[in-house]
Design an enzyme around this catalytic site. Structure first.
Site, PDB file in Angstrom:
ATOM      1  CD  GLU A 296      -3.326  -0.795   1.868  1.00 33.66           C
ATOM      2  OE1 GLU A 296      -3.428   0.301   2.453  1.00 33.66           O
ATOM      3  OE2 GLU A 296      -4.176  -1.698   1.951  1.00 33.66           O
ATOM      4  CG  HIS A 570      -1.718  -3.863   8.221  1.00 31.30           C
ATOM      5  ND1 HIS A 570      -2.007  -5.089   7.668  1.00 31.30           N
ATOM      6  CD2 HIS A 570      -2.677  -3.014   7.748  1.00 31.30           C
ATOM      7  CE1 HIS A 570      -3.070  -4.997   6.888  1.00 31.30           C
ATOM      8  NE2 HIS A 570      -3.497  -3.740   6.930  1.00 31.30           N
TER       9      HIS A 570
END
Length: 586
Positions: A296, A570
């Site tokens: 990402e 995350h």
């Protein structure tokens, strides 16, 4: 054969592309700010309440009007730029390559196999959510450019520190041992986002290093080894001295001259061992990570900031990976507004690289060119002067829940594409010492809703150190997907606090995303007598069947890393492998 730096065939095409993007960028930036000014993160909302800022609604109204006018003003130029930019995507190689020229060739090779026939390799993966700022805010993360700089600095602080090992040859002395603060680098600078709250110095001796935007020294990486002999110490053999050497400007000049498995090897954060897998929750990235995979990293400017931050440590970086605009039906049939978000940084030279785009994405995921990036890296030579190489693959699978069939199709493609890439680039005169696959798979091994992906045959080829079987994690595993609304709570807003939270099951339940139930069925989790783990969707897998037959792989450690607390939703994951080569079998 070295990779070409530019993704375009010549300077003329690259220049036209640069002009086209320069015309698009202002309009794109104004649109980004138009959305971002209307969307606040929970951290910003808290700060507004604390400061009693009653002018924020006016800022939203007038800011929206201002950026909307600028967006309309620059739209005609953006359209002209698009007419230049879009056709050129057909001749663009699907990644950019940055190479940092080393001071000497030896800095990019690992001497372990050549000297003693064994070596250690570190890998790490992290999803950074570096979307354009307006879109990142829907994940409760803002200030993409500042976060990119902060993330790069923190990674360098972690991987560039000394690799400290403390050997205790007594089972009664296996407590957590920590190195002296004087060994580790310290930074005194301003901080970003959730980390700007003061932490207790007594509770954490790492807090000064968790800076975001100050000057960050890059320490020379050396292996610090302390041997503590006890009455039951094993006698070292003549063939294998008890000294571990694991550095060459961060682990590549000297190989391991010995190996002892945990729990005798205790790292600075406290290494534990269950099911023959040493593991730890660490507030720092592991020292001497050789290859880093990030997901990402969609924003081009953020990718460039990451590259600038990481290039003193990683001399070979692949970024802006993926395709744009309309592509031929054989690769990507829909229009791609974003690249794949994949970002690979390696200490070792990249010999070959290939990107493949998933053709079956749906919904919002179809706007990004998610796919698989495969790379072949040069490690060095073995004792017979034969070339030693490794294969590294990273991917980011389909995101929406309840669409396991799409992810299974993508796993099928990943398996095939990796096999095709290795078959096309395998040479008879070289040894393969690792074959690693990592990334954000967007499914876990505990959710009933992900049962289809959990049974995929990929896990029969690649070994997952955290997996006990389909739908069952090992008891020490920790979920890697954090709950977005609580990213800035005190329990998780610093690396040390997040480390303590993940180590405590009662706290972990509050901040790690729970499993996803099957539609219409109540969730019963965890099973009786089992710990609460949460969703682990970030994986590092390795395969032994595809490496050279005279190589043997051992897991040295698995790491759950909290150093990026407050900067992403995350938990990064690390894996270190020991590879032992017996050249007498050749």
């Amino acid at each position: 054969m070295a990779l070409q730096v530019s993704p375009f065939p010549n300077c003329f095409v690259a220049g036209i592309h640069a002009v086209g993007w320069a015309l698009i960028l202002p309009c794109f930036w104004f649109l980004d700010r138009l959305i971002a000014v209307c969307k606040s993160t929970t951290l910003e909302q808290t700060q507004q309440l604390e400061l009693e800022c009653y002018l924020h609604p006016l800022k939203v109204v007038f800011g929206s009007i201002f950026f909307f006018i600028l967006f309309l003003t620059t739209a005609p130029l953006a359209f002209l730029g698009f007419l230049l930019w879009a056709p050129l995507q057909a001749c663009r190689r699907p990644f950019c390559y940055h190479r940092e020229t080393p001071s000497s060739p030896e800095r990019e090779t690992h001497k372990g196999f050549e000297l003693v026939g064994k070596a250690s390799f570190g890998f790490a993966t992290a999803n950074l959510c570096l979307l354009p700022d307006s879109l990142a805010r829907f994940n409760n993360l803002g200030h993409t450019q500042k976060r990119a700089t902060a993330i790069g600095q923190r990674i360098v602080q972690g991987v560039g520190r000394p690799h400290i090992r403390i050997f205790v040859d007594s089972p009664s002395s296996c407590g957590t041992l920590s190195p002296s603060n004087s060994i580790l680098p310290t930074v005194n600078s301003s901080t970003y986002g959730a980390t700007d709250r003061q932490t207790n110095p007594a509770a954490s001796h790492h807090s000064e290093r968790d800076s975001a935007e100050g000057r960050d020294p890059i320490p020379k990486s050396n292996s610090h080894v302390v041997c503590v002999p006890c009455d039951d110490t094993e006698e070292p053999s003549a063939e294998s001295p008890p000294i571990l050497l694991n550095s060459n400007q961060n682990s590549n000049q000297q190989g391991r001259m010995g190996h002892r498995s945990a729990p005798r090897a205790l790292l600075s954060q406290g290494l534990r061992q269950q099911d023959d897998v040493p593991w730890e929750v660490s507030s720092l990235f592991p020292a001497n990570v050789d290859i880093l995979c990030l997901e990402e990293v969609f924003d081009k400017r953020a990718a460039q900031k990451l590259t600038n931050a990481l290039r003193p440590v990683y001399g070979h970086i692949l970024y802006d990976v993926g395709v744009y605009a309309c592509q031929p039906p054989c690769s990507c049939s829909s229009f791609k507004f974003f690249n794949s978000g994949l970002f690979l940084a390696s200490r070792f030279p990249v010999l070959e690289a290939q990107y493949r785009c998933f053709p079956n994405s749906r919904g919002e995921d179809a706007l990004a060119a998610k796919g698989l990036l495969s790379a072949k890296v040069l490690i060095g030579q073995n004792q017979k002067q034969k070339r030693v190489v490794g294969y590294f693959n990273c991917t980011h699978l389909h995101a929406p829940e309840g669409e396991g069939e799409i992810r299974c199709e993508q796993l099928n493609m990943v398996t095939k594409w990796i096999g095709d890439f290795q078959a096309a680039n395998r040479q008879p005169d070289e040894d393969i010492v690792f074959d690693v696959l990592c990334g954000d798979f967007n499914f876990d091994n505990c959710s009933p809703d992900d049962s289809l992906e959990q049974k995929h045959c990929l896990f029969e080829e690649y070994r997952d150190p955290c997996r006990a079987g389909p739908g069952k994690e090992k008891p020490w595993v920790i979920g890697t997907l954090l709950e977005q609304p609580t990213l800035y709570e005190d329990d998780v807003n610093t690396p040390e606090n997040l480390q303590r939270t993940l180590e405590r099951e009662a706290l972990r339940k509050q901040y790690v995303s729970p499993p996803v139930p099957t539609e219409g069925c109540p969730l019963v989790y965890p099973d009786t007598g089992q710990p609460w783990i949460g969703r682990r969707i970030d994986y590092i897998l390795f395969r032994e069947t595809s490496i050279s037959k005279h190589c043997r792989t051992e897991i040295e450690e698995v790491s759950f890393i909290t150093q990026l607390a407050g900067l992403t939703d995350h938990v990064p994951v690390g894996l270190r492998l020991n590879v032992i080569m017996d050249c007498t079998d050749e």
